[in-house]
Design a protein around this motif. Structure first.
Motif, PDB file in Angstrom:
ATOM      1  N   MET A   1       0.849  -1.161   0.000  1.00 37.09           N
ATOM      2  CA  MET A   1       0.000   0.000   0.000  1.00 37.09           C
ATOM      3  C   MET A   1       0.901   1.232   0.000  1.00 37.09           C
ATOM      4  O   MET A   1       1.770   1.365   0.856  1.00 37.09           O
ATOM      5  CB  MET A   1      -0.894  -0.029   1.234  1.00 37.09           C
ATOM      6  N   GLU A   2       0.706   2.090  -0.999  1.00 31.87           N
ATOM      7  CA  GLU A   2       1.498   3.313  -1.127  1.00 31.87           C
ATOM      8  C   GLU A   2       0.570   4.482  -1.427  1.00 31.87           C
ATOM      9  O   GLU A   2      -0.438   4.333  -2.112  1.00 31.87           O
ATOM     10  CB  GLU A   2       2.506   3.182  -2.279  1.00 31.87           C
ATOM     11  N   LYS A   3       0.926   5.646  -0.939  1.00 33.00           N
ATOM     12  CA  LYS A   3       0.164   6.838  -1.296  1.00 33.00           C
ATOM     13  C   LYS A   3       0.628   7.332  -2.664  1.00 33.00           C
ATOM     14  O   LYS A   3       1.735   7.020  -3.118  1.00 33.00           O
ATOM     15  CB  LYS A   3       0.310   7.919  -0.240  1.00 33.00           C
ATOM     16  N   VAL A   4      -0.230   8.098  -3.321  1.00 35.49           N
ATOM     17  CA  VAL A   4       0.067   8.628  -4.646  1.00 35.49           C
ATOM     18  C   VAL A   4      -0.027  10.147  -4.598  1.00 35.49           C
ATOM     19  O   VAL A   4      -1.041  10.695  -4.144  1.00 35.49           O
ATOM     20  CB  VAL A   4      -0.930   8.073  -5.701  1.00 35.49           C
ATOM     21  N   ASN A   5       1.014  10.815  -5.040  1.00 34.53           N
ATOM     22  CA  ASN A   5       1.023  12.268  -5.123  1.00 34.53           C
ATOM     23  C   ASN A   5       0.560  12.648  -6.528  1.00 34.53           C
ATOM     24  O   ASN A   5       1.309  12.535  -7.497  1.00 34.53           O
ATOM     25  CB  ASN A   5       2.421  12.807  -4.835  1.00 34.53           C
ATOM     26  N   VAL A   6      -0.678  13.075  -6.629  1.00 37.14           N
ATOM     27  CA  VAL A   6      -1.292  13.364  -7.927  1.00 37.14           C
ATOM     28  C   VAL A   6      -0.539  14.471  -8.656  1.00 37.14           C
ATOM     29  O   VAL A   6      -0.211  14.343  -9.840  1.00 37.14           O
ATOM     30  CB  VAL A   6      -2.786  13.720  -7.739  1.00 37.14           C
ATOM     31  N   ALA A   7      -0.240  15.575  -7.985  1.00 35.61           N
ATOM     32  CA  ALA A   7       0.452  16.703  -8.623  1.00 35.61           C
ATOM     33  C   ALA A   7       1.811  16.285  -9.164  1.00 35.61           C
ATOM     34  O   ALA A   7       2.203  16.679 -10.267  1.00 35.61           O
ATOM     35  CB  ALA A   7       0.592  17.859  -7.637  1.00 35.61           C
ATOM     36  N   GLN A   8       2.542  15.475  -8.402  1.00 30.85           N
ATOM     37  CA  GLN A   8       3.862  15.028  -8.831  1.00 30.85           C
ATOM     38  C   GLN A   8       3.775  14.191 -10.111  1.00 30.85           C
ATOM     39  O   GLN A   8       4.547  14.387 -11.040  1.00 30.85           O
ATOM     40  CB  GLN A   8       4.509  14.228  -7.710  1.00 30.85           C
TER      41      GLN A   8
ATOM     42  N   VAL B   1      -1.728   5.151 -12.425  1.00 29.13           N
ATOM     43  CA  VAL B   1      -1.038   5.374 -11.145  1.00 29.13           C
ATOM     44  C   VAL B   1      -1.527   4.447 -10.037  1.00 29.13           C
ATOM     45  O   VAL B   1      -0.975   4.453  -8.940  1.00 29.13           O
ATOM     46  CB  VAL B   1      -1.161   6.846 -10.688  1.00 29.13           C
ATOM     47  N   GLY B   2      -2.547   3.649 -10.304  1.00 33.73           N
ATOM     48  CA  GLY B   2      -3.044   2.728  -9.292  1.00 33.73           C
ATOM     49  C   GLY B   2      -4.048   1.751  -9.866  1.00 33.73           C
ATOM     50  O   GLY B   2      -4.557   1.938 -10.977  1.00 33.73           O
ATOM     51  N   GLU B   3      -4.298   0.705  -9.114  1.00 34.68           N
ATOM     52  CA  GLU B   3      -5.273  -0.310  -9.505  1.00 34.68           C
ATOM     53  C   GLU B   3      -6.028  -0.766  -8.274  1.00 34.68           C
ATOM     54  O   GLU B   3      -5.473  -0.803  -7.172  1.00 34.68           O
ATOM     55  CB  GLU B   3      -4.586  -1.503 -10.158  1.00 34.68           C
ATOM     56  N   MET B   4      -7.309  -1.095  -8.465  1.00 31.67           N
ATOM     57  CA  MET B   4      -8.105  -1.679  -7.391  1.00 31.67           C
ATOM     58  C   MET B   4      -9.290  -2.411  -8.002  1.00 31.67           C
ATOM     59  O   MET B   4      -9.894  -1.942  -8.966  1.00 31.67           O
ATOM     60  CB  MET B   4      -8.585  -0.622  -6.390  1.00 31.67           C
ATOM     61  N   ASN B   5      -9.582  -3.582  -7.496  1.00 27.13           N
ATOM     62  CA  ASN B   5     -10.770  -4.344  -7.905  1.00 27.13           C
ATOM     63  C   ASN B   5     -10.996  -4.352  -9.418  1.00 27.13           C
ATOM     64  O   ASN B   5     -12.054  -3.975  -9.897  1.00 27.13           O
ATOM     65  CB  ASN B   5     -12.022  -3.792  -7.216  1.00 27.13           C
TER      66      ASN B   5
END
Length: 109
Positions: free
Chosen positions: A1-8, A22-26
């Motif tokens: 589990m990692e956070k994502v910095n959208v602006a970056q 930048v991510g995946e889920m279900n």
């Protein structure tokens, strides 16, 4: 589990158009997109898509009416609906959620 910095991640998109997973889920992909200008009509018969405007604004046009979507707002485009996107000034930064099998192949590292 990692956070994502959208602006970056959005700052990595150099072109006037770009997309990055930048991510995946279900069985869904979370993409960041940078858009500019006018796009051709499109229709997705197999998927719904959520478009969340992070920065800027866009005009979503479909045959029944036009809808302005501003920063901090989102819209769900149902499958089977023909639509066109128009960004009148500058860039529009989006966060899009769609089924994995339809997401762009470019992924963030």
């Amino acid at each position: 589990m990692e956070k994502v910095n959208v602006a970056q991640h959005l700052s990595r998109l150099q072109d006037s158009w770009g997309s990055l997973v930048v991510g995946e889920m279900n069985d869904t992909s979370i993409k960041l997109e940078k858009l500019q200008g006018e796009y051709p009509w499109q229709q997705n018969d197999q998927k719904d898509e959520l478009l969340f405007v992070v920065k800027g604004r866009l005009l979503l046009m479909y045959h029944e009416r036009n809808i302005w979507v501003e920063a901090g707002e989102f819209i769900v485009v149902p499958k089977g609906v023909s639509y066109k996107l128009f960004i009148p000034n500058g860039d529009c930064h989006l966060l899009a959620i769609e089924p994995k099998k339809y997401a762009a192949l470019k992924r963030c590292s």
